[in-house]
Scaffold this motif. Structure first.
Motif, PDB file in Angstrom:
ATOM      1  N   GLN A 177       0.825  -1.203   0.000  1.00  0.00           N
ATOM      2  CA  GLN A 177       0.000   0.000   0.000  1.00  0.00           C
ATOM      3  C   GLN A 177       0.864   1.260   0.000  1.00  0.00           C
ATOM      4  N   ILE A 178       0.506   2.173  -0.891  1.00  0.00           N
ATOM      5  CA  ILE A 178       1.216   3.443  -1.050  1.00  0.00           C
ATOM      6  C   ILE A 178       0.235   4.581  -0.816  1.00  0.00           C
ATOM      7  N   TRP A 179       0.617   5.537   0.026  1.00  0.00           N
ATOM      8  CA  TRP A 179      -0.206   6.722   0.276  1.00  0.00           C
ATOM      9  C   TRP A 179       0.232   7.786  -0.722  1.00  0.00           C
ATOM     10  N   ASN A 180      -0.573   7.997  -1.764  1.00  0.00           N
ATOM     11  CA  ASN A 180      -0.183   8.860  -2.879  1.00  0.00           C
ATOM     12  C   ASN A 180      -0.904  10.202  -2.797  1.00  0.00           C
ATOM     13  N   ARG A 181      -0.359  11.062  -1.954  1.00  0.00           N
ATOM     14  CA  ARG A 181      -0.895  12.403  -1.722  1.00  0.00           C
ATOM     15  C   ARG A 181       0.269  13.314  -1.409  1.00  0.00           C
ATOM     16  N   ASN A 182       0.123  14.611  -1.686  1.00  0.00           N
ATOM     17  CA  ASN A 182       1.273  15.498  -1.478  1.00  0.00           C
ATOM     18  C   ASN A 182       1.578  15.756  -0.015  1.00  0.00           C
ATOM     19  N   THR A 183       0.683  15.347   0.887  1.00  0.00           N
ATOM     20  CA  THR A 183       0.967  15.419   2.325  1.00  0.00           C
ATOM     21  C   THR A 183       0.823  14.032   2.934  1.00  0.00           C
ATOM     22  N   PRO A 184       1.619  13.710   3.938  1.00  0.00           N
ATOM     23  CA  PRO A 184       1.505  12.393   4.578  1.00  0.00           C
ATOM     24  C   PRO A 184       0.231  12.303   5.410  1.00  0.00           C
ATOM     25  N   SER A 185      -0.109  11.108   5.813  1.00  0.00           N
ATOM     26  CA  SER A 185      -1.300  10.880   6.629  1.00  0.00           C
ATOM     27  C   SER A 185      -0.928  10.766   8.099  1.00  0.00           C
ATOM     28  N   ALA A 186      -1.699  11.428   8.932  1.00  0.00           N
ATOM     29  CA  ALA A 186      -1.509  11.289  10.373  1.00  0.00           C
ATOM     30  C   ALA A 186      -2.034   9.937  10.859  1.00  0.00           C
ATOM     31  N   LEU A 187      -3.012   9.381  10.158  1.00  0.00           N
ATOM     32  CA  LEU A 187      -3.665   8.145  10.591  1.00  0.00           C
ATOM     33  C   LEU A 187      -2.987   6.893  10.057  1.00  0.00           C
ATOM     34  N   HIS A 188      -2.329   6.993   8.906  1.00  0.00           N
ATOM     35  CA  HIS A 188      -1.802   5.802   8.241  1.00  0.00           C
ATOM     36  C   HIS A 188      -0.276   5.802   8.163  1.00  0.00           C
ATOM     37  N   ARG A 189       0.358   6.433   9.111  1.00  0.00           N
ATOM     38  CA  ARG A 189       1.805   6.617   9.043  1.00  0.00           C
ATOM     39  C   ARG A 189       2.568   5.318   8.877  1.00  0.00           C
TER      40      ARG A 189
ATOM     41  N   ARG B 195       1.166   2.411   7.903  1.00  0.00           N
ATOM     42  CA  ARG B 195       0.327   1.492   7.124  1.00  0.00           C
ATOM     43  C   ARG B 195       0.597   1.588   5.631  1.00  0.00           C
ATOM     44  N   HIS B 196       1.273   2.656   5.199  1.00  0.00           N
ATOM     45  CA  HIS B 196       1.540   2.897   3.792  1.00  0.00           C
ATOM     46  C   HIS B 196       2.950   3.462   3.622  1.00  0.00           C
ATOM     47  N   TRP B 197       3.422   3.406   2.403  1.00  0.00           N
ATOM     48  CA  TRP B 197       4.621   4.145   2.001  1.00  0.00           C
ATOM     49  C   TRP B 197       4.131   5.464   1.423  1.00  0.00           C
ATOM     50  N   TRP B 198       4.535   6.565   2.008  1.00  0.00           N
ATOM     51  CA  TRP B 198       4.104   7.873   1.512  1.00  0.00           C
ATOM     52  C   TRP B 198       4.862   8.227   0.246  1.00  0.00           C
ATOM     53  N   MET B 199       4.113   8.530  -0.819  1.00  0.00           N
ATOM     54  CA  MET B 199       4.683   8.935  -2.099  1.00  0.00           C
ATOM     55  C   MET B 199       4.004  10.229  -2.526  1.00  0.00           C
ATOM     56  N   PRO B 200       4.663  11.402  -2.374  1.00  0.00           N
ATOM     57  CA  PRO B 200       3.998  12.685  -2.622  1.00  0.00           C
ATOM     58  C   PRO B 200       3.743  12.999  -4.092  1.00  0.00           C
ATOM     59  N   ARG B 201       4.504  12.410  -5.003  1.00  0.00           N
ATOM     60  CA  ARG B 201       4.302  12.680  -6.428  1.00  0.00           C
ATOM     61  C   ARG B 201       3.269  11.714  -7.011  1.00  0.00           C
ATOM     62  N   THR B 202       2.446  12.206  -7.920  1.00  0.00           N
ATOM     63  CA  THR B 202       1.372  11.402  -8.498  1.00  0.00           C
ATOM     64  C   THR B 202       1.940  10.224  -9.289  1.00  0.00           C
ATOM     65  N   LEU B 203       1.373   9.043  -9.032  1.00  0.00           N
ATOM     66  CA  LEU B 203       1.789   7.831  -9.737  1.00  0.00           C
ATOM     67  C   LEU B 203       0.838   7.551 -10.891  1.00  0.00           C
ATOM     68  N   ASN B 204       1.413   7.162 -12.027  1.00  0.00           N
ATOM     69  CA  ASN B 204       0.635   6.788 -13.203  1.00  0.00           C
ATOM     70  C   ASN B 204       0.312   5.294 -13.103  1.00  0.00           C
ATOM     71  N   ILE B 205      -0.904   4.998 -12.708  1.00  0.00           N
ATOM     72  CA  ILE B 205      -1.297   3.615 -12.465  1.00  0.00           C
ATOM     73  C   ILE B 205      -1.296   2.797 -13.750  1.00  0.00           C
ATOM     74  N   GLU B 206      -1.701   3.398 -14.853  1.00  0.00           N
ATOM     75  CA  GLU B 206      -1.793   2.666 -16.119  1.00  0.00           C
ATOM     76  C   GLU B 206      -0.445   2.131 -16.569  1.00  0.00           C
ATOM     77  N   VAL B 207       0.596   2.960 -16.517  1.00  0.00           N
ATOM     78  CA  VAL B 207       1.907   2.480 -16.972  1.00  0.00           C
ATOM     79  C   VAL B 207       2.501   1.490 -15.957  1.00  0.00           C
ATOM     80  N   MET B 208       2.172   1.646 -14.686  1.00  0.00           N
ATOM     81  CA  MET B 208       2.623   0.671 -13.689  1.00  0.00           C
ATOM     82  C   MET B 208       2.035  -0.702 -13.993  1.00  0.00           C
ATOM     83  N   GLN B 209       0.740  -0.727 -14.359  1.00  0.00           N
ATOM     84  CA  GLN B 209       0.106  -2.001 -14.704  1.00  0.00           C
ATOM     85  C   GLN B 209       0.692  -2.575 -15.986  1.00  0.00           C
ATOM     86  N   GLN B 210       1.032  -1.724 -16.944  1.00  0.00           N
ATOM     87  CA  GLN B 210       1.671  -2.194 -18.175  1.00  0.00           C
ATOM     88  C   GLN B 210       3.004  -2.868 -17.866  1.00  0.00           C
ATOM     89  N   ALA B 211       3.751  -2.297 -16.939  1.00  0.00           N
ATOM     90  CA  ALA B 211       5.024  -2.903 -16.542  1.00  0.00           C
ATOM     91  C   ALA B 211       4.791  -4.198 -15.780  1.00  0.00           C
TER      92      ALA B 211
END
Length: 266
Positions: free
Chosen positions: A123-135, A137-153
């Motif tokens: 699980q990746i937290w993909n928002r420009n700010t981290p979560s206080a609740l899910h610190r 529970r996820h890997w914080w990734m502030p830059r937007t991820l392109n899900i379509e190309v990730m699935q292609q890979a």
């Protein structure tokens, strides 16, 4: 014939745990572990030491929604009430570990060696700010991820391949060939999930896979470059390993049942 009071029953337990407070599943001399806590609870219930075997090991900080564990317990106590046995164990476990399902199995059943497949979710937290609740529970990734190309890979991993490019240097497996049957990348709100099922995993394989798929999602690799990386069979050419706290063991698959099917069973 042995006395009924000492006859043993092998049971399979579906275990859920928050890995934040533990140095992985396996019992260690100088660190807290999930196995040590479970065996301590079994000792309290059984009145004697009970060995446990899990479907797989988890690293420090890794969580489990459900992992399967087997143990041999006193048949008479087990037969009185399966549900009472489950609750008895949970009353002796820390809140970060729960037995969420149990069933009796054959005396030669083995949680690790009989396992035909294992499944993980990252699980990746993909928002420009981290979560206080899910610190944790996820890997914080502030830059937007392109899900379509990730699935292609990700498609390039499906099937039976040599995954040396995703194998950590400390891996002790005899070879790096594994079969991935399912690999899906999806988004729900701010959470990006990567779910993967395989017949087995190499040391840090899922976390190394995630590290590379994130680079694809950020535009640092193309799906074709990821395919080429797999073909190189050289871990040194890959991306950094994703942190442990975003990883969850989510199922163990057997010939006639799965660990997740035991949840809520008594």
């Amino acid at each position: 014939m042995a006395d009924v009071g000492v006859e043993k029953q092998r049971i399979a337990m579906a275990i859920e745990f928050d890995g934040s407070a533990f140095h992985g599943w396996q019992q260690q001399d100088n660190a807290s572990s999930v196995q040590a806590e479970l065996q301590s609870a079994l000792l309290a219930v059984e009145g004697e030491a009970v060995a446990t075997v899990a479907a797989g090991r988890t690293d420090s900080g890794v969580h489990a929604e459900v992992i399967l564990v087997h143990a041999d317990v006193l048949s008479a106590r087990w037969q009185r009430s399966h549900l009472a046995y489950l609750h008895g164990l949970n009353s002796r476990l820390p809140e970060s570990i729960r037995v969420v399902g149990v069933r009796g199995v054959a005396s030669d059943f083995h949680a690790r060696f009989d396992c035909r497949g294992r499944a993980y979710r990252y699980q990746i937290w993909n928002r420009n700010t981290p979560s206080a609740l899910h610190r944790w529970r996820h890997w914080w990734m502030p830059r937007t991820l392109n899900i379509e190309v990730m699935q292609q890979a990700a498609v390039h991993c499906i099937g039976r391949h040599d995954f040396s490019s995703l194998r950590a240097s400390g891996c002790q497996a005899a070879h790096a060939i594994r079969r991935i049957s399912e690999l899906e990348v999806s988004r729900s709100g701010y959470t990006v999930s990567i779910e993967v099922t395989a017949d087995g995993f190499l040391y840090h394989m899922v976390r190394n896979l995630v590290g590379n798929l994130v680079e694809v999602g950020l535009g640092k690799q193309t799906p074709e470059q990821f395919r080429q990386l797999l073909a190189l069979q050289d871990r040194r050419r890959g991306a950094a390993t994703a942190p442990a706290h975003g990883l969850y063991f989510i199922d163990a698959l057997y010939d006639d049942f799965s660990a997740s099917e035991l949840i809520g069973c008594s």
